[in-house]
Design an enzyme around this catalytic site. Structure first.
Site, short mmCIF file in Angstrom:
data_model
loop_
_atom_site.label_atom_id
_atom_site.label_comp_id
_atom_site.label_asym_id
_atom_site.label_seq_id
_atom_site.Cartn_x
_atom_site.Cartn_y
_atom_site.Cartn_z
N LYS A 1 0.84 -1.22 0.00
CA LYS A 1 0.00 0.00 0.00
C LYS A 1 0.87 1.26 0.00
O LYS A 1 0.67 2.20 -0.76
CB LYS A 1 -0.90 -0.01 1.24
CG LYS A 1 -1.61 1.30 1.50
CD LYS A 1 -2.63 1.60 0.43
CE LYS A 1 -3.26 2.96 0.65
NZ LYS A 1 -4.27 3.27 -0.38
N CYS B 1 -3.37 10.94 1.74
CA CYS B 1 -2.77 9.68 1.33
C CYS B 1 -1.34 9.90 0.82
O CYS B 1 -0.37 9.57 1.49
CB CYS B 1 -3.60 9.04 0.22
SG CYS B 1 -5.35 9.19 0.51
N1 SAJ Z 1 -1.86 15.11 -8.50
C1 SAJ Z 1 -1.03 15.90 -9.30
N2 SAJ Z 1 -0.75 15.50 -10.57
C2 SAJ Z 1 -1.26 14.32 -11.08
C3 SAJ Z 1 -2.09 13.52 -10.25
C4 SAJ Z 1 -2.38 13.94 -8.97
O1 SAJ Z 1 -0.56 16.97 -8.89
O2 SAJ Z 1 -0.99 14.01 -12.24
C5 SAJ Z 1 -2.15 15.54 -7.13
C6 SAJ Z 1 -3.62 15.78 -6.90
O3 SAJ Z 1 -3.99 17.09 -7.27
C7 SAJ Z 1 -3.71 15.58 -5.38
C8 SAJ Z 1 -2.68 14.49 -5.11
O4 SAJ Z 1 -1.81 14.49 -6.23
O5 SAJ Z 1 -3.33 16.75 -4.70
C9 SAJ Z 1 -3.26 13.09 -4.92
O6 SAJ Z 1 -4.25 12.89 -5.87
P1 SAJ Z 1 -4.50 11.40 -6.52
O7 SAJ Z 1 -5.25 11.62 -7.77
O8 SAJ Z 1 -3.24 10.66 -6.56
O9 SAJ Z 1 -5.46 10.60 -5.60
P2 SAJ Z 1 -5.81 10.40 -4.06
O10 SAJ Z 1 -4.75 10.86 -3.13
O11 SAJ Z 1 -7.18 10.93 -3.89
O12 SAJ Z 1 -5.87 8.77 -4.01
C10 SAJ Z 1 -4.70 8.03 -3.96
C11 SAJ Z 1 -4.85 6.86 -4.92
N3 SAJ Z 1 -3.59 6.14 -4.98
C12 SAJ Z 1 -3.04 5.89 -6.20
O13 SAJ Z 1 -3.52 6.31 -7.24
C13 SAJ Z 1 -1.79 5.06 -6.20
C14 SAJ Z 1 -5.95 5.93 -4.44
O14 SAJ Z 1 -5.99 4.76 -5.26
C15 SAJ Z 1 -5.68 5.51 -3.01
O15 SAJ Z 1 -6.68 4.63 -2.51
C16 SAJ Z 1 -5.66 6.77 -2.15
O16 SAJ Z 1 -4.56 7.58 -2.60
C17 SAJ Z 1 -5.48 6.37 -0.71
O17 SAJ Z 1 -6.50 6.47 0.04
O18 SAJ Z 1 -4.41 5.91 -0.36
#
Ligand code: SAJ
Length: 404
Positions: free
Chosen positions: A207, A261
């Protein structure tokens, strides 16, 4: 195994899980520490925003299969889904996990299954086993059937939780083979995705590595954006060109990384083995620095305007696009830094009706009243903004929303 499930923690993971199981022939007792959350759920309402969730909660409560309470009761399966934040030294704070474990230990009986879904540092599941043993050694005596303990990390994407709960593959790691088997049988009976066996430490680290992988890739995109800016190259053009390579997939730069996360989990890896997690630690530092870097760019832009009366419109305040969640939001950090520096700001967050202590303007009004348009989060609503309406504005697009 009986069908009584007790879920500790009714937040972004616990509540959807409780609702989902209550509609899958389980009798679910959801436990939270806040009376107002318990009351709201028992009224068939929800305290978080997640598409489709309120309907599933209503169905569960109406069927009598979902009830919320402050107090645990004997059950057959216990799922711990409480928050696991980090402290000021970036170390895991497991207070909520420990409190949940001690609460359920009072009512545990032989043959019960305990599953930790919260994201936890490597070795925590075994530590929980020792905690239970120290309080209830009777549960480990040879006369009794053992209790079963496993870790099953969640990986649902906020905004799509209900569907992903049903369809995502799950990894199950028990403290022993019997515990793994019990947990595998439980999840296999309710989800469509595959349920894959491993041990508890591997499940814990998997994870953390999933989120560290994503955080590191986002850090790469953020570093690319800072390199482009310093060289006077268009970030979005460069990434578009590089991603035409069949094996290159640079993610989207943004104002930094938010949420509870990606901004947290990699630190658990660093805590477990600081000498071997240099890249993961550096990625965290790059993503944290990106937020300050954006703030400095806005200040430089304001100074370049010879201090004429400037209003900075902050478009998007949640931690990610099309979300209302402000937790660990880098956009909010930038908004607050600008306000603390005495700069006139306007807040525009289409996913919120109100912002504590601040006025939220709708997109058109915010554009009208702003000198600088600072796009911090790429909400869908902003993609409809016309070039015309931005003609005499200074646009700083941190997230590339105007380039998609
Ligand atoms: N972000 C960027 N650029 C990107 C993608 C995301 O700057 O290209 C930023 C987003 O704006 C945000 C952060 O990253 O601030 C996290 O966003 P995210 O889209 O990665 O998603 P989370 O944090 O809502 O969910 C993640 C997911 N993990 C993965 O994709 C590996 C989700 O599957 C997990 O279940 C979740 O963390 C968790 O609860 O751990």
């Amino acid at each position: 195994m009986g069908n009584k499930v007790c879920i500790m923690g009714l937040g972004y993971i616990g509540l959807p899980t409780a609702a989902f199981l209550s509609n899958s022939n389980f009798e679910v007792l959801g436990i939270d520490v806040k009376q107002e959350i318990v009351d709201k759920i028992n009224d068939g309402q929800i305290h978080i925003v997640e598409p489709g969730l309120e309907e599933v909660v209503k169905q569960g409560v109406k069927s009598g299969n979902l009830r919320a309470s402050l107090e645990v009761s004997p059950s057959d399966i216990f799922i711990i889904a409480v928050p696991t934040p980090f402290d000021e030294k970036k170390r895991a704070n497991l207070r909520f996990v420990d409190e949940a474990v001690l609460s359920i230990t009072k009512v545990l009986k032989p043959s019960d299954l305990v599953i930790i879904e919260s994201t936890i540092p490597v070795g925590t599941t075994e530590r929980v086993r020792d905690m239970i043993h120290s309080v209830r050694p009777d549960l480990f005596s040879v006369e009794n059937e053992q209790i079963y303990l496993a870790h099953c990390p969640e990986r649902v994407l906020p905004g799509n939780i209900i569907q992903e709960l049903i369809n995502n593959d799950r990894i199950v790691g028990g403290i022993d083979a019997e515990s793994t088997e019990k947990a595998v049988n439980f999840y296999s009976s309710v989800i469509q995705g595959q349920v894959i066996k491993t041990n508890s430490k591997t499940a814990e680290l998997t994870k953390l590595i999933e989120n560290s992988f994503r955080d590191t890739n986002i850090a790469f995109a953020n570093e690319v954006s800072m390199i482009c800016e310093s060289l006077g190259i268009d970030t979005w053009e460069l990434i578009g060109l590089a991603n035409r390579h069949p094996r290159v997939d640079i993610l989207n730069p943004g104002p930094g990384v938010g949420g509870h996360c990606l901004a947290v989990d990699p630190w658990f890896v660093v805590e477990s083995c600081p000498d071997s997690s240099v890249l993961i630690k550096t990625a965290r530092e790059v993503n944290e620095e990106k937020t300050n870097w954006v703030y400095q760019r806005v200040l430089e832009k304001i100074q370049s305007l010879d201090n004429q009366e400037v209003t900075v419109g902050c478009f998007g305040l949640s931690y990610k696009q099309n979300s209302d969640d402000l937790r660990e939001s880098p956009a909010m950090k930038i908004y607050n830094l600008l306000n603390d520096a005495g700069i006139n700001t306007i807040a525009c967050e289409p996913n919120l009706d109100s912002l504590e202590g601040d006025t939220l303007l709708d997109t058109n009004e915010a554009i009208k009243q702003s000198t600088i348009i600072l796009f911090l989060v790429g909400h869908d609503e902003f993609r409809d903004i016309s070039e015309e309406s931005l003609r005499d504005k200074i646009v700083i697009d941190v997230c590339g929303v105007m380039r998609r």
